[in-house]
Write an enzyme that holds these catalytic residues in place. Sequence first.
Site, PDB file in Angstrom:
ATOM      1  CB  SER A 195      -0.916   0.034   1.224  1.00 17.25           C
ATOM      2  OG  SER A 195      -1.765  -1.083   1.242  1.00 17.25           O
TER       3      SER A 195
HETATM    4  N1  SAH Z   1      -0.094  -5.582   3.863  1.00 17.74           N
HETATM    5  C1  SAH Z   1       0.684  -5.857   2.669  1.00 17.74           C
HETATM    6  C2  SAH Z   1      -0.026  -5.535   1.376  1.00 17.74           C
HETATM    7  C3  SAH Z   1      -1.261  -6.341   1.193  1.00 17.74           C
HETATM    8  S1  SAH Z   1      -1.760  -6.652  -0.480  1.00 17.74           S
HETATM    9  C4  SAH Z   1       2.043  -5.156   2.723  1.00 17.74           C
HETATM   10  O1  SAH Z   1       2.312  -4.422   3.675  1.00 17.74           O
HETATM   11  O2  SAH Z   1       2.840  -5.366   1.804  1.00 17.74           O
HETATM   12  C5  SAH Z   1      -3.029  -7.805  -0.061  1.00 17.74           C
HETATM   13  C6  SAH Z   1      -2.531  -9.179   0.279  1.00 17.74           C
HETATM   14  O3  SAH Z   1      -3.634  -9.950   0.738  1.00 17.74           O
HETATM   15  C7  SAH Z   1      -1.967  -9.937  -0.930  1.00 17.74           C
HETATM   16  O4  SAH Z   1      -0.657 -10.335  -0.664  1.00 17.74           O
HETATM   17  C8  SAH Z   1      -2.911 -11.119  -1.082  1.00 17.74           C
HETATM   18  O5  SAH Z   1      -2.270 -12.302  -1.545  1.00 17.74           O
HETATM   19  C9  SAH Z   1      -3.434 -11.283   0.334  1.00 17.74           C
HETATM   20  N2  SAH Z   1      -4.693 -12.006   0.456  1.00 17.74           N
HETATM   21  C10 SAH Z   1      -5.792 -11.971  -0.315  1.00 17.74           C
HETATM   22  N3  SAH Z   1      -6.750 -12.782   0.157  1.00 17.74           N
HETATM   23  C11 SAH Z   1      -6.241 -13.371   1.282  1.00 17.74           C
HETATM   24  C12 SAH Z   1      -6.754 -14.322   2.228  1.00 17.74           C
HETATM   25  N4  SAH Z   1      -7.977 -14.833   2.134  1.00 17.74           N
HETATM   26  N5  SAH Z   1      -5.937 -14.684   3.241  1.00 17.74           N
HETATM   27  C13 SAH Z   1      -4.694 -14.173   3.370  1.00 17.74           C
HETATM   28  N6  SAH Z   1      -4.159 -13.268   2.509  1.00 17.74           N
HETATM   29  C14 SAH Z   1      -4.932 -12.871   1.477  1.00 17.74           C
END
Ligand code: SAH
Length: 218
Positions: free
Chosen positions: A64
């Site tokens: 983000s």
């Molecule tokens: N917080 C992260 C960015 C998140 S992007 C950072 O600081 O870099 C969103 C993430 O959520 C992605 O990596 C995606 O693979 C994950 N995601 C999506 N659905 C999910 C689920 N059901 N359980 C765990 N992770 C999930």
Amino acid sequence: MKEEDYTRQRERMVATQIESRQLRNPRLLAAMRKIPRHKFIPTERWHVAYDDRPVMIGEMQTISQPYIVALMTNLLKLKGNERVLEIGTGSGYQAAILAEMCAHVYTVERHTALSEQAARTLKELGITNVTVRQADGSLGWPEQAPFDAIMVTAAAPAVPEPLLNQLEVGGRLVVPVGQPGMQTLQLWQRGESGFEQEMIVPVSFVPLRGEYGFKKDW
Ligand code: SAH
């Protein structure tokens, strides 16, 4: 660029993107100044690590925008002794910021490659109060519940019920809820007799998958 150049960029990021937008919590600013954001993204994109925008981290996922990380972190009102659950580890950057501000972070990522890379990065930086798990985070982490605070960093069609259930009384949960390309950041607070919900700002996140996430419609 040398490490000290990234440090300078990070100082500027905090001044121009965070403080200037009215986020002044000293512990939050200290965490954002300390954690080397560039180390959480692929080397070939280090030159944009401190820009005012999200950055691709692989597997079609993004880290983000720094301001959104700061805003969401601030909403949890962490004092230092909390156990925090994060859903969507991604690069591990948000987990590292949370780890500066609470006792322990439990973070769940569904992509094995991202989960392993994040765990490696956190270890290399000597961050020991984060536990990374590869699983469907829409189900929370029942074995470690309840949590004092929960942050979801992927967009959900609705707030996942298991996460509300795993929140401690008095706890706060932030989650982007809505449709592809447009969601609202929601803040939920658990009281003695139920939940209070507040709409914060419009946001745009990648989709939450899994049991309580988006299925085919995104
Ligand atoms: N917080 C992260 C960015 C998140 S992007 C950072 O600081 O870099 C969103 C993430 O959520 C992605 O990596 C995606 O693979 C994950 N995601 C999506 N659905 C999910 C689920 N059901 N359980 C765990 N992770 C999930």
